[in-house]
Scaffold this motif. Sequence first.
Motif, PDB file in Angstrom:
ATOM      1  N   ASP A 135     -47.886  37.494  -7.067  1.00 44.34           N
ATOM      2  CA  ASP A 135     -47.241  38.532  -6.261  1.00 44.34           C
ATOM      3  C   ASP A 135     -47.976  39.869  -6.417  1.00 44.34           C
ATOM      4  N   PHE A 136     -49.269  39.785  -6.680  1.00 42.06           N
ATOM      5  CA  PHE A 136     -50.081  40.988  -6.835  1.00 42.06           C
ATOM      6  C   PHE A 136     -50.423  41.571  -5.470  1.00 42.06           C
ATOM      7  N   THR A 137     -50.838  42.816  -5.491  1.00 36.45           N
ATOM      8  CA  THR A 137     -51.330  43.432  -4.261  1.00 36.45           C
ATOM      9  C   THR A 137     -52.813  43.700  -4.414  1.00 36.45           C
ATOM     10  N   CYS A 138     -53.478  43.801  -3.300  1.00 39.19           N
ATOM     11  CA  CYS A 138     -54.892  44.139  -3.304  1.00 39.19           C
ATOM     12  C   CYS A 138     -55.084  45.505  -3.961  1.00 39.19           C
ATOM     13  N   GLY A 139     -54.128  46.401  -3.781  1.00 37.20           N
ATOM     14  CA  GLY A 139     -54.200  47.721  -4.390  1.00 37.20           C
ATOM     15  C   GLY A 139     -54.232  47.660  -5.911  1.00 37.20           C
ATOM     16  N   GLU A 140     -53.470  46.730  -6.510  1.00 39.27           N
ATOM     17  CA  GLU A 140     -53.483  46.570  -7.962  1.00 39.27           C
ATOM     18  C   GLU A 140     -54.859  46.122  -8.452  1.00 39.27           C
TER      19      GLU A 140
END
Length: 139
Positions: free
Chosen positions: A83-88
């Motif tokens: 559930d990660f984001t590209c931003g992370e």
Amino acid sequence: MSEFTNARGYPIGEMSKHTGVNIETIRYYERIKIMPQPDRTAGGNRQYNHDQLKRLSFIKTSRELGFSIKEIRALLEMVDRQDFTCGEVYELTIGHLASVREKIKGLRNLEKALVGMASECGQGDVPDCPILETLFEAR
């Protein structure tokens, strides 16, 4: 499918050959838990699956790019929780990039110091060497 695949999976030697990661390093990654424990044959030999092969390749590529084990662990935790984001991922990468740039700056300063020391040397046959004198100077 890889040429190394068989019905049971990938033995550790084939994982090593396929990825270029030393067998002892693979075992180390298991001990520090960035590689999951593989299944075992009846004889106790490790048998890795394709996902584990991909994970090991990810770790190797990350190490080649200079990511620390801590940073790789963070990246893998993002992947594992799904559930990660590209931003992370971007933020972690930008942080690593800043560290790399700082190291490059340090290496450039080191290069300048060594060039300066070498330029002082006459490369003569006498035992008096300005490079050694510079190294012995107290700072």
